[in-house]
Write a protein that holds these residues in place. Structure first.
Motif, mmCIF file in Angstrom:
data_model
loop_
_atom_site.group_PDB
_atom_site.id
_atom_site.type_symbol
_atom_site.label_atom_id
_atom_site.label_comp_id
_atom_site.label_asym_id
_atom_site.label_seq_id
_atom_site.Cartn_x
_atom_site.Cartn_y
_atom_site.Cartn_z
ATOM 1 N N PRO A 87 15.865 -14.922 8.154
ATOM 2 C CA PRO A 87 14.747 -15.655 8.773
ATOM 3 C C PRO A 87 14.023 -14.822 9.844
ATOM 4 N N GLU A 88 14.741 -13.984 10.538
ATOM 5 C CA GLU A 88 14.098 -13.160 11.575
ATOM 6 C C GLU A 88 13.224 -12.054 11.012
ATOM 7 N N ASP A 89 13.212 -11.877 9.713
ATOM 8 C CA ASP A 89 12.284 -10.933 9.076
ATOM 9 C C ASP A 89 10.901 -11.562 8.857
ATOM 10 N N THR A 90 10.778 -12.849 9.148
ATOM 11 C CA THR A 90 9.499 -13.527 8.980
ATOM 12 C C THR A 90 8.438 -12.909 9.880
ATOM 13 N N ALA A 91 7.333 -12.488 9.276
ATOM 14 C CA ALA A 91 6.265 -11.817 10.019
ATOM 15 C C ALA A 91 5.122 -11.489 9.068
ATOM 16 N N VAL A 92 4.022 -11.044 9.651
ATOM 17 C CA VAL A 92 2.973 -10.408 8.864
ATOM 18 C C VAL A 92 3.306 -8.921 8.803
ATOM 19 N N TYR A 93 3.340 -8.381 7.595
ATOM 20 C CA TYR A 93 3.686 -6.982 7.393
ATOM 21 C C TYR A 93 2.409 -6.175 7.133
ATOM 22 N N TYR A 94 2.292 -5.078 7.875
ATOM 23 C CA TYR A 94 1.100 -4.240 7.801
ATOM 24 C C TYR A 94 1.461 -2.836 7.312
ATOM 25 N N CYS A 95 0.602 -2.296 6.507
ATOM 26 C CA CYS A 95 0.696 -0.911 6.060
ATOM 27 C C CYS A 95 -0.137 -0.041 7.007
ATOM 28 N N ARG A 96 0.362 1.150 7.289
ATOM 29 C CA ARG A 96 -0.362 2.054 8.187
ATOM 30 C C ARG A 96 -0.339 3.472 7.624
ATOM 31 N N ALA A 97 -1.463 4.148 7.787
ATOM 32 C CA ALA A 97 -1.561 5.555 7.392
ATOM 33 C C ALA A 97 -2.098 6.356 8.565
ATOM 34 N N THR A 98 -1.495 7.508 8.802
ATOM 35 C CA THR A 98 -1.947 8.402 9.858
ATOM 36 C C THR A 98 -2.495 9.661 9.215
ATOM 37 N N ILE A 99 -3.799 9.913 9.465
ATOM 38 C CA ILE A 99 -4.465 11.089 8.912
ATOM 39 C C ILE A 99 -4.983 11.906 10.082
ATOM 40 N N VAL A 100 -4.311 12.993 10.333
ATOM 41 C CA VAL A 100 -4.594 13.852 11.494
ATOM 42 C C VAL A 100 -4.447 12.980 12.745
ATOM 43 N N TRP A 101 -5.544 12.701 13.431
ATOM 44 C CA TRP A 101 -5.439 11.901 14.657
ATOM 45 C C TRP A 101 -5.864 10.456 14.461
ATOM 46 N N ASP A 102 -6.251 10.081 13.261
ATOM 47 C CA ASP A 102 -6.755 8.737 12.993
ATOM 48 C C ASP A 102 -5.686 7.853 12.360
ATOM 49 N N ILE A 103 -5.689 6.606 12.756
ATOM 50 C CA ILE A 103 -4.732 5.622 12.246
ATOM 51 C C ILE A 103 -5.499 4.530 11.516
ATOM 52 N N TYR A 104 -5.019 4.196 10.322
ATOM 53 C CA TYR A 104 -5.646 3.168 9.494
ATOM 54 C C TYR A 104 -4.622 2.076 9.195
ATOM 55 N N TRP A 105 -5.113 0.825 9.202
ATOM 56 C CA TRP A 105 -4.259 -0.327 8.958
ATOM 57 C C TRP A 105 -4.793 -1.138 7.784
ATOM 58 N N GLY A 106 -3.881 -1.767 7.068
ATOM 59 C CA GLY A 106 -4.261 -2.768 6.092
ATOM 60 C C GLY A 106 -4.439 -4.109 6.776
ATOM 61 N N GLN A 107 -4.767 -5.125 5.975
ATOM 62 C CA GLN A 107 -5.059 -6.446 6.540
ATOM 63 C C GLN A 107 -3.796 -7.273 6.739
ATOM 64 N N GLY A 108 -2.694 -6.842 6.164
ATOM 65 C CA GLY A 108 -1.427 -7.537 6.337
ATOM 66 C C GLY A 108 -1.103 -8.501 5.219
ATOM 67 N N THR A 109 0.186 -8.729 5.034
ATOM 68 C CA THR A 109 0.661 -9.712 4.055
ATOM 69 C C THR A 109 1.795 -10.499 4.699
ATOM 70 N N GLN A 110 1.760 -11.807 4.520
ATOM 71 C CA GLN A 110 2.729 -12.697 5.180
ATOM 72 C C GLN A 110 4.040 -12.716 4.407
ATOM 73 N N VAL A 111 5.125 -12.550 5.126
ATOM 74 C CA VAL A 111 6.470 -12.726 4.577
ATOM 75 C C VAL A 111 7.149 -13.837 5.370
ATOM 76 N N THR A 112 7.608 -14.854 4.669
ATOM 77 C CA THR A 112 8.289 -15.971 5.304
ATOM 78 C C THR A 112 9.654 -16.140 4.658
ATOM 79 N N VAL A 113 10.698 -16.102 5.476
ATOM 80 C CA VAL A 113 12.063 -16.242 4.990
ATOM 81 C C VAL A 113 12.629 -17.548 5.519
ATOM 82 N N SER A 114 12.973 -18.436 4.613
ATOM 83 C CA SER A 114 13.515 -19.739 5.017
ATOM 84 C C SER A 114 15.037 -19.682 5.079
ATOM 85 N N SER A 115 15.574 -20.477 5.997
ATOM 86 C CA SER A 115 17.047 -20.489 6.164
ATOM 87 C C SER A 115 17.703 -21.514 5.262
#
Length: 115
Positions: A87-115
């Motif tokens: 359950p503590e893994d519940t969160a929005v998960y984001y992908c990130r890429a680092t290209i030289v000095w720039d950082i790029y993010w995705g929009q996120g995907t929700q993960v919900t873990v029920s107990s």
């Protein structure tokens, strides 16, 4: 530049598994570092796992032994295999890429873990 699109999130019971995908808009073979981060409600965004172009990986202590990060350069896709979810893994998960000095993010995907 790169655009990142995550998928694969959803609702799962504790102990279950999910595989997240992050599709990149360009060839990722030259992207030195890619990773997964997550943000739970009311908490700061935190590192989950990273992988370099040389396939060196790094994991948060909380996910070691349960999560596996990988990258498929031929498909321009980053993955996160998540097993033994809690359950503590519940969160929005984001992908990130680092290209030289720039950082790029995705929009996120929700993960919900029920107990």
């Amino acid at each position: 530049q790169v655009q990142l699109v995550e998928s694969g999130g959803g609702l799962v019971q504790a102990g279950g598994s999910l595989r997240l995908s992050c599709a990149a808009s360009r060839n990722i073979v030259t992207i030195n570092s890619m990773g997964w981060y997550r943000q739970a409600p009311g908490k700061q965004r935190e590192l989950v796992a990273t992988i370099t172009k040389g396939l060196s990986t790094n994991y948060a202590d909380s996910v070691k032994g349960r999560f596996t990060i990988s990258r498929d350069n031929a498909k321009n896709t980053l993955y996160l295999q998540m097993n033994s979810l809690k359950p503590e893994d519940t969160a929005v998960y984001y992908c990130r890429a680092t290209i030289v000095w720039d950082i790029y993010w995705g929009q996120g995907t929700q993960v919900t873990v029920s107990s």
